[in-house]
Design a protein around this motif. Structure first.
Motif, PDB file in Angstrom:
ATOM      1  N   ASN A  12       0.822  -1.226   0.000  1.00 36.69           N
ATOM      2  CA  ASN A  12       0.000   0.000   0.000  1.00 36.69           C
ATOM      3  C   ASN A  12       0.847   1.263   0.000  1.00 36.69           C
ATOM      4  OD1 ASN A  12       0.949   0.470   2.542  1.00 36.69           O
ATOM      5  ND2 ASN A  12      -0.965   0.034   3.601  1.00 36.69           N
ATOM      6  N   SER A  31      -2.492  -4.073  -2.837  1.00 39.95           N
ATOM      7  CA  SER A  31      -2.660  -4.621  -1.496  1.00 39.95           C
ATOM      8  C   SER A  31      -2.990  -3.501  -0.513  1.00 39.95           C
ATOM      9  CB  SER A  31      -1.368  -5.324  -1.068  1.00 39.95           C
ATOM     10  OG  SER A  31      -1.471  -5.668   0.285  1.00 39.95           O
ATOM     11  N   ARG A  32      -3.850  -3.815   0.462  1.00 43.64           N
ATOM     12  CA  ARG A  32      -4.164  -2.816   1.513  1.00 43.64           C
ATOM     13  C   ARG A  32      -3.082  -2.777   2.571  1.00 43.64           C
ATOM     14  NH1 ARG A  32      -9.375  -5.290   3.738  1.00 43.64           N
ATOM     15  NH2 ARG A  32      -8.275  -7.121   2.986  1.00 43.64           N
ATOM     16  N   TYR A  33      -2.142  -3.680   2.459  1.00 44.35           N
ATOM     17  CA  TYR A  33      -1.125  -3.808   3.517  1.00 44.35           C
ATOM     18  C   TYR A  33       0.245  -3.446   2.994  1.00 44.35           C
ATOM     19  CZ  TYR A  33      -5.008  -6.328   5.446  1.00 44.35           C
ATOM     20  OH  TYR A  33      -6.255  -6.653   5.877  1.00 44.35           O
ATOM     21  N   ASN A  35       4.145  -4.312   2.484  1.00 44.36           N
ATOM     22  CA  ASN A  35       4.806  -5.590   2.222  1.00 44.36           C
ATOM     23  C   ASN A  35       6.167  -5.680   2.910  1.00 44.36           C
ATOM     24  OD1 ASN A  35       5.062  -8.120   1.170  1.00 44.36           O
ATOM     25  ND2 ASN A  35       5.416  -7.488  -0.926  1.00 44.36           N
ATOM     26  N   LYS A  43      -0.522 -10.821   6.915  1.00 44.88           N
ATOM     27  CA  LYS A  43      -1.725 -10.261   6.278  1.00 44.88           C
ATOM     28  C   LYS A  43      -1.538 -10.063   4.778  1.00 44.88           C
ATOM     29  CE  LYS A  43      -3.433  -7.338  10.002  1.00 44.88           C
ATOM     30  NZ  LYS A  43      -3.335  -5.968  10.440  1.00 44.88           N
ATOM     31  N   ASN A  44      -0.392  -9.539   4.411  1.00 46.62           N
ATOM     32  CA  ASN A  44      -0.180  -9.216   3.008  1.00 46.62           C
ATOM     33  C   ASN A  44      -0.127 -10.469   2.142  1.00 46.62           C
ATOM     34  OD1 ASN A  44       0.032  -7.191   1.099  1.00 46.62           O
ATOM     35  ND2 ASN A  44       2.240  -7.382   0.990  1.00 46.62           N
ATOM     36  N   GLU A  46      -1.887 -13.255   2.449  1.00 43.80           N
ATOM     37  CA  GLU A  46      -3.267 -13.650   2.134  1.00 43.80           C
ATOM     38  C   GLU A  46      -3.875 -12.705   1.100  1.00 43.80           C
ATOM     39  OE1 GLU A  46      -4.940 -16.286   2.908  1.00 43.80           O
ATOM     40  OE2 GLU A  46      -3.139 -16.981   3.942  1.00 43.80           O
ATOM     41  N   GLU A  47      -3.630 -11.413   1.315  1.00 40.92           N
ATOM     42  CA  GLU A  47      -4.183 -10.394   0.414  1.00 40.92           C
ATOM     43  C   GLU A  47      -3.675 -10.615  -1.018  1.00 40.92           C
ATOM     44  OE1 GLU A  47      -6.281  -7.931   1.027  1.00 40.92           O
ATOM     45  OE2 GLU A  47      -5.644  -6.058   0.054  1.00 40.92           O
ATOM     46  N   ASN A  50      -5.139 -13.589  -2.747  1.00 45.09           N
ATOM     47  CA  ASN A  50      -6.517 -13.342  -3.190  1.00 45.09           C
ATOM     48  C   ASN A  50      -6.576 -12.464  -4.432  1.00 45.09           C
ATOM     49  OD1 ASN A  50      -7.784 -14.838  -1.271  1.00 45.09           O
ATOM     50  ND2 ASN A  50      -7.875 -13.158   0.213  1.00 45.09           N
ATOM     51  N   LEU A  51      -5.641 -11.505  -4.513  1.00 48.32           N
ATOM     52  CA  LEU A  51      -5.730 -10.517  -5.596  1.00 48.32           C
ATOM     53  C   LEU A  51      -5.062 -10.964  -6.892  1.00 48.32           C
ATOM     54  CD1 LEU A  51      -5.030  -7.154  -3.663  1.00 48.32           C
ATOM     55  CD2 LEU A  51      -7.225  -7.987  -4.537  1.00 48.32           C
TER      56      LEU A  51
END
Ligand SMILES: O=C(O)C(=O)CO
Length: 329
Positions: A12, A31-33, A35, A43-44, A46-47, A50-51
């Motif tokens: 992010n 990513s909202r997180y 890295n 968290k990143n 998993e994100e 998914n993306l």
């Protein structure tokens, strides 16, 4: 224009300058997180998993390894990984190669900033900033004429391991410091060295003659642990080791012993292994070490240039044009 191709930005905190270039051409997922650090590993992950399905490009904004798991999840349309760094030791090159995925990096645009940090570390170690800052913090200045004396850069021999963009930029910056002699080592002589007044020598000569030894090489199987017990033993007692490459270039246990026993004078590190270095790491107990948290390229201008270059590499790759700074094409 339909922006049918999807590009994933892994963190992010990718600069807006780079996002702007990407958004002109593509649908950008981000990513909202961040890295880096703990979150980068949890968290990143998993994100990103998914993306990434269906993305044609991955912009990689960290030094964490690019995993096979992530590449598997991406799917066969992934054409390019664009790492926002000069170093690409974390990019799993064999795996990218096997899958026919291109890889670009961001060299050159960061050479000046990283070289500035190398010079800062030279000054910080030669003039014993760690001990001196500690005195200021304690309010106990040892102001005697002979107390906490440092070493001169003027008249010294500076040896550079790796005479690419960063190594050369270090020499350019030091020209005003009245350095006695510049040496460099690497695979071959570099044409630029003559104008810069640097002499090509082998590693042993560099180790035995340098007062300052600057590591500005990428991490490869060949350079991993290039500074170890044996090479440290060849260095001068007054030698100062500077590392702006990667932490894994140095055997940190051997470095600790050499600094503790005063076999060499000091070390200045912008990179360590691991990063972050745990706060109770034994290297941090030493007075003759000056450590920075990998800030070599961390200026607003340089990070913007890196982001734009990384984005332009994606644009080129997805438009069938040559990469501007290819690693794998
Ligand atoms: O870009 C890189 O590889 C860096 O480590 C910058 O400091």
């Amino acid at each position: 224009m339909t922006k049918s191709l999807k590009v994933l930005v892994s963190s992010n905190d990718f600069p807006e300058s780079g996002m702007h270039v990407l958004k002109e051409h593509f649908t950008v997922l981000q990513s909202r997180y961040i890295n880096f650090g703990e979150e980068g590993l949890t968290k990143n992950r998993e994100e990103l998993l998914n993306l990434i399905p269906g993305c044609s490009a991955l912009v990689w904004v960290s030094h964490h390894p690019i995993t096979k798991e992530l590449l598997d999840r991406a799917g066969p349309q992934l054409k390019i990984v664009s790492t926002v760094s000069a170093g690409y030791n974390h990019c799993n090159v064999p795996e990218l190669k096997a899958r026919g995925i291109k890889l670009s990096n961001t060299p050159n645009v960061l050479s000046a900033a990283v070289a500035e940090i190398a010079v800062a570390l030279m000054l910080g170690t030669a003039r014993r900033f760690t001990e001196n800052l500690d005195q200021v913090r304690r309010g106990e200045w040892e102001i005697g004429f002979q107390k906490v004396l440092g070493q001169d850069i003027a008249g010294s021999t500076v040896g550079i391991v790796g005479f690419g963009g960063i190594g050369q930029a270090v020499v350019k910056r030091l020209h005003g410091f009245e350095v006695g002699k510049f040496l460099y080592t690497g695979h071959r002589e570099k044409p630029e060295a003559k104008d810069l007044g640097a002499e090509f020598v082998n590693l042993d000569t560099l180790l035995t003659r340098s007062d300052f030894l600057v590591l500005a090489v990428p991490l490869t199987d060949e350079t991993r642990l290039i500074i170890n017990k044996t090479t440290l033993a060849k260095m001068k007692k007054n030698a100062i080791l500077i590392n702006v490459g990667r932490g894994e270039l140095v055997d940190q246990d051997a470095l600790y012993d050499a600094l503790k026993n005063k076999d060499i004078y000091a070390a200045g590190l912008d990179v360590t292994s691991p990063e972050p270095l745990p706060k109770d790491h034994k290297l941090l107990t030493l007075p003759n070490i000056f450590i920075l948290p990998h800030i070599g390229s961390a200026t607003v201008g340089t990070r913007d240039s890196m982001a734009v270059l990384a984005a332009k590499n994606v644009v080129n790759a997805l438009n069938g044009k040559p990469l501007l700074t290819p690693v794998l094409e």
